[in-house]
Enzyme design. Structure first.
Site, PDB file in Angstrom:
ATOM      1  CE1 TYR A 229       0.725   3.174  -1.366  1.00  0.00           C
ATOM      2  CE2 TYR A 229       2.549   3.068  -2.918  1.00  0.00           C
ATOM      3  CZ  TYR A 229       1.752   2.460  -1.960  1.00  0.00           C
ATOM      4  OH  TYR A 229       1.969   1.145  -1.610  1.00  0.00           O
TER       5      TYR A 229
ATOM      6  CB  SER B 269       5.709   1.195  -1.616  1.00  0.00           C
ATOM      7  OG  SER B 269       5.636   1.146  -3.036  1.00  0.00           O
TER       8      SER B 269
END
Length: 258
Positions: free
Chosen positions: A155, A142
């Site tokens: 995350y 990501s």
């Protein structure tokens, strides 16, 4: 030799984790369309479209369990042959909370899938690829692994760790002829993103949010899962034969290539 029958090269065999998700299912379809046989793994065997029958094998795979991963990878190679490509797509995003309010369970659950899961599958498949002297691995990370995001500490940290693990893997396996790369999407129109937005449309992300230090998306649109899948397929393919340890951003410019 002229006059001798040609022996067809074996079809490439790919394993995709997180295959039931938006990006994972797009990667499965793109690899199958490219001519590969695909093992589509998720906690529950994903339902794949009927037109993919014969090209895709759906299996149950828990990436958080080293034992389950090793068993499944061994079974795949026994039944289908050597794995030539691996796409680590499995990932989770829990409800956002400030870094100082993160609970231990949310932190551990995020890392169990996003980081340790990548290690489990890459280790099991990478050992076999290294022994054969060929193979390609792509981890879907990501852009949040490189750019801090408010309320997403677990995350961001898990994706940063998975990306660095994959780069180290690429360095260590280079001499064995195995490549390892990262594809880092930004906001992508998937069920996971829509759950995070809690009813707001994905286009709400295009303009950015000053209070959260997000600049928005310069290309003016959220990515489709297929755009991310094509980047994964490219890095797994022979067209990327001299690319390893690379982190390819697929985020419409949202991270300003940082």
């Amino acid at each position: 030799m002229i006059g001798q029958a040609r022996v067809a090269a074996p079809r490439p065999l790919a394993v995709v984790t997180g295959a039931a998700g938006g990006i994972g299912s797009a990667v499965v379809r793109a690899l199958a369309d490219s001519g590969a046989i695909v093992v589509a793994g998720d906690r529950e065997p994903p339902e794949m479209a009927s037109e993919l029958s014969g090209r895709v094998h759906s299996v149950a795979l828990d990436v958080t369990s080293a034992e389950d991963v090793e068993h499944r990878v061994a079974l795949v190679e026994d039944e289908l042959g050597p794995i030539t490509m691996l796409a680590n797509v499995a990932g989770v995003l829990h409800a956002s909370s400030p870094a100082l309010e993160l609970d231990d369970d949310s932190w551990a659950a995020t890392f169990a899938v996003n980081t340790t899961g990548v290690m489990h599958v890459s280790r099991a498949v990478g050992q076999r690829m290294a022994g054969r002297g060929t193979g390609a691995i792509v981890t879907v990370g990501s852009n949040a692994g490189a750019v801090p995001r408010v309320g997403m500490a677990a995350y961001c940290a898990s994706k940063a760790a998975a990306a660095m693990y994959t780069k180290v893997l690429g360095l260590e396996l280079a001499a064995a002829g195995v490549r390892a790369n990262v594809v880092s999407p930004g906001s992508t129109d998937t069920p996971m993103l829509r759950r995070m937005l809690d009813g707001a449309g994905p286009d709400a992300l295009v303009e950015g949010t000053v209070a959260q230090h997000k600049i928005g998306i310069p290309l003016g649109r959220v990515a489709d899962p297929e755009a991310v899948a094509q980047a994964v397929v490219f890095l797994l393919s022979d067209a990327a034969s001299h690319i390893t340890m690379h982190d390819l951003r697929v985020d419409g410019g949202a991270s300003l290539a940082s």
